[in-house]
Design a protein around this motif. Structure first.
Motif, mmCIF file in Angstrom:
data_model
loop_
_atom_site.group_PDB
_atom_site.id
_atom_site.type_symbol
_atom_site.label_atom_id
_atom_site.label_comp_id
_atom_site.label_asym_id
_atom_site.label_seq_id
_atom_site.Cartn_x
_atom_site.Cartn_y
_atom_site.Cartn_z
ATOM 1 N N LYS A 122 -11.618 -2.849 3.826
ATOM 2 C CA LYS A 122 -10.627 -2.052 3.113
ATOM 3 C C LYS A 122 -9.738 -1.365 4.134
ATOM 4 O O LYS A 122 -10.129 -1.161 5.285
ATOM 5 C CB LYS A 122 -11.316 -0.990 2.243
ATOM 6 N N PHE A 123 -8.539 -0.980 3.681
ATOM 7 C CA PHE A 123 -7.598 -0.292 4.556
ATOM 8 C C PHE A 123 -7.206 1.047 3.941
ATOM 9 O O PHE A 123 -7.198 1.205 2.709
ATOM 10 C CB PHE A 123 -6.335 -1.131 4.763
ATOM 11 N N PHE A 124 -6.874 1.996 4.823
ATOM 12 C CA PHE A 124 -6.337 3.277 4.386
ATOM 13 C C PHE A 124 -5.101 3.560 5.233
ATOM 14 O O PHE A 124 -5.170 3.598 6.461
ATOM 15 C CB PHE A 124 -7.354 4.406 4.559
ATOM 16 N N LEU A 125 -3.968 3.728 4.568
ATOM 17 C CA LEU A 125 -2.703 3.955 5.271
ATOM 18 C C LEU A 125 -2.517 5.455 5.499
ATOM 19 O O LEU A 125 -2.195 6.201 4.579
ATOM 20 C CB LEU A 125 -1.538 3.384 4.461
ATOM 21 N N MET A 144 0.828 -1.204 0.000
ATOM 22 C CA MET A 144 0.000 0.000 0.000
ATOM 23 C C MET A 144 0.861 1.253 0.000
ATOM 24 O O MET A 144 1.957 1.270 0.554
ATOM 25 C CB MET A 144 -0.899 0.039 1.239
ATOM 26 N N LYS A 145 0.334 2.314 -0.607
ATOM 27 C CA LYS A 145 0.968 3.614 -0.558
ATOM 28 C C LYS A 145 0.220 4.485 0.447
ATOM 29 O O LYS A 145 -0.975 4.329 0.665
ATOM 30 C CB LYS A 145 0.949 4.272 -1.933
ATOM 31 N N LYS A 146 0.948 5.431 1.048
ATOM 32 C CA LYS A 146 0.318 6.322 2.011
ATOM 33 C C LYS A 146 -0.776 7.145 1.348
ATOM 34 O O LYS A 146 -0.675 7.513 0.175
ATOM 35 C CB LYS A 146 1.368 7.237 2.648
ATOM 36 N N GLN A 147 -1.812 7.430 2.136
ATOM 37 C CA GLN A 147 -2.941 8.250 1.697
ATOM 38 C C GLN A 147 -3.689 7.644 0.516
ATOM 39 O O GLN A 147 -4.215 8.359 -0.336
ATOM 40 C CB GLN A 147 -2.472 9.669 1.360
ATOM 41 N N GLN A 148 -3.731 6.327 0.486
ATOM 42 C CA GLN A 148 -4.488 5.638 -0.554
ATOM 43 C C GLN A 148 -5.295 4.502 0.054
ATOM 44 O O GLN A 148 -4.895 3.907 1.055
ATOM 45 C CB GLN A 148 -3.560 5.085 -1.642
ATOM 46 N N TRP A 149 -6.433 4.202 -0.588
ATOM 47 C CA TRP A 149 -7.271 3.090 -0.165
ATOM 48 C C TRP A 149 -6.796 1.791 -0.797
ATOM 49 O O TRP A 149 -6.353 1.777 -1.946
ATOM 50 C CB TRP A 149 -8.725 3.330 -0.567
ATOM 51 N N SER A 150 -6.910 0.723 -0.065
ATOM 52 C CA SER A 150 -6.580 -0.596 -0.598
ATOM 53 C C SER A 150 -7.761 -1.155 -1.372
ATOM 54 O O SER A 150 -8.856 -0.573 -1.393
ATOM 55 C CB SER A 150 -6.248 -1.558 0.552
ATOM 56 N N ASP A 151 -7.556 -2.288 -2.015
ATOM 57 C CA ASP A 151 -8.668 -3.054 -2.567
ATOM 58 C C ASP A 151 -9.386 -3.773 -1.424
ATOM 59 O O ASP A 151 -8.980 -3.684 -0.257
ATOM 60 C CB ASP A 151 -8.145 -4.075 -3.586
#
Length: 391
Positions: A27-30, A1-8
């Motif tokens: 879903k995850f958000f970093l 995952m990248k920062k400030q992005q939502w996962s699948d």
């Protein structure tokens, strides 16, 4: 995952017995990796491809939809407003979440509408509501939470969502024939949410509720689920948003109010005091209207309705503590949350809107007119329901 992005979407499984599991999706958000690791996870959604219980009619429909469109949000109020209020998500992440939910819904709309031939087709979008709850202050310079810098940054969000809905409606209109009736409507409007009103505390201070223990100033919940109530000396209580019930003999477990002259007397006293309620801080009435059950409800289930429904004035609303049966120390508390817009007020303060592609027979339609109008489109009458056809 990248920062400030939502996962699948990720599927997660839980054991509920020796040989049984149930499936959910998240879903995850970093948010960040340094100096602190902050990873947000959505509330667990029911897996539409493997639902733990029935979510659609027919039962198999939700799985068919997920097979065609992929995973999607399934819990009620999927837009996590609490995460934004508590700083678990920032505004950009929250808006991105709402955008994705609305895109999912739009995909569902076209998936079905493109197959639709005749009959009744109904569809609802919900993120317009959540966006206005959270960003209303950006449109209202008089709101206590208005901040000019914040408004410049996020003041476009509500307008963007209305343009989104306008585009969808325009595309729907291009895809139907001249014999198709279209009704687009909202069930309410919006107004500022500035002063949450704690009904149980008001009832206690006015002698209608007896508390075994008053809440301390730092007790924000005030004994939720009526923990502090002395029922044998309580004649009324508030539950939900705007509803007040009498502690009625034969209905409530520890009822003390006798149906008849006694209950009418209590109703009259509560209603009279509420309608005169004046907020000295803002120099205005907190309550616009008070509705007695027998005057607004009818039918076989009327005895299960609230005895009083409070129509709050603009700027006020029933507090979250009231909804859960709490009685904190203050009757009115300021709103410091990002939840800055609301509609739990008197209906006259927050009228909805209606757009049709046909001429209606009066200019002030009511939500109760929708069902009779739909039936009339099919040449059917509606003798046993409230409302009138707009055709």
């Amino acid at each position: 995952m990248k920062k400030q992005q939502w996962s699948d979407w990720f599927e997660v499984k839980f054991k509920v017995g020796m040989l049984t599991t149930v499936s959910g999706i998240v879903k995850f958000f970093l948010n960040s990796t340094s100096p602190e690791f902050e990873l947000y996870m959505t509330p667990i959604q029911i897996n539409p491809k493997d639902p733990a219980f029935i979510l659609s009619n027919p039962d198999s429909y939700i799985k068919e939809l997920a097979d065609e469109l992929g995973h999607f949000y399934t819990v009620g109020i999927s837009e996590d407003t609490k995460a934004l209020s508590e700083g678990r998500l920032d505004e950009e992440a929250f808006i991105a979440m709402c955008d994705e939910i609305t895109k999912e819904q739009e995909n569902m709309l076209w998936h079905e509408l493109n197959k639709f031939k005749e009959g009744l087709f109904s569809f609802g979008f919900f993120s317009t509501d959540r966006i206005q709850h959270m960003f209303w202050a950006t449109k209202d310079p008089s709101h206590p939470q208005y901040n000019e810098t914040y408004a410049r940054k996020h003041g476009h969000v509500i307008d963007d969502y209305y343009r989104w809905m306008d585009r969808i409606l325009g595309e729907v209109m291009k895809n139907v024939d001249e014999s198709t009736a279209i009704m687009t409507f909202s069930d309410h409007g919006f107004r500022p949410s500035e002063e949450p009103f704690i009904s149980n505390t008001w009832l206690a201070e006015n002698g209608f509720m007896k508390l075994n223990r008053k809440a301390e100033k730092n007790d924000k919940e005030g004994g939720s689920l009526f923990q502090n109530v002395d029922w044998e000396n309580t004649s009324a209580y508030a539950l939900g948003f705007g509803s007040i019930y009498l502690n009625m003999k034969g209905r409530e477990k520890y009822g003390i109010v006798t149906p008849g002259a006694h209950s009418r007397s209590v109703l009259t006293e509560i209603s009279g005091k509420l309608i005169k309620l004046h907020d000295s801080k803002y120099g205005q009435s907190s309550v616009k209207n008070v509705y007695i059950s027998e005057k607004i409800y009818s039918g076989a289930q009327v005895d299960k309705s609230p005895d009083i429904v409070v129509g709050f004035n603009e700027g006020y609303r029933a507090s979250w503590q009231t909804a859960l049966g709490g009685s904190p120390s203050e009757i009115i508390e300021g709103n410091a949350a990002k939840w800055s817009g609301d509609h739990i007020v008197d209906p006259s303060v927050v009228p909805g809107f209606m757009l049709t592609n046909f001429k209606t027979n009066h200019d002030n339609p009511n939500l109760m007119d929708i069902a009779p109008t739909v039936l009339a489109c099919f040449g059917l009458s509606s003798p046993d329901i409230e409302g009138k056809s707009l055709l």
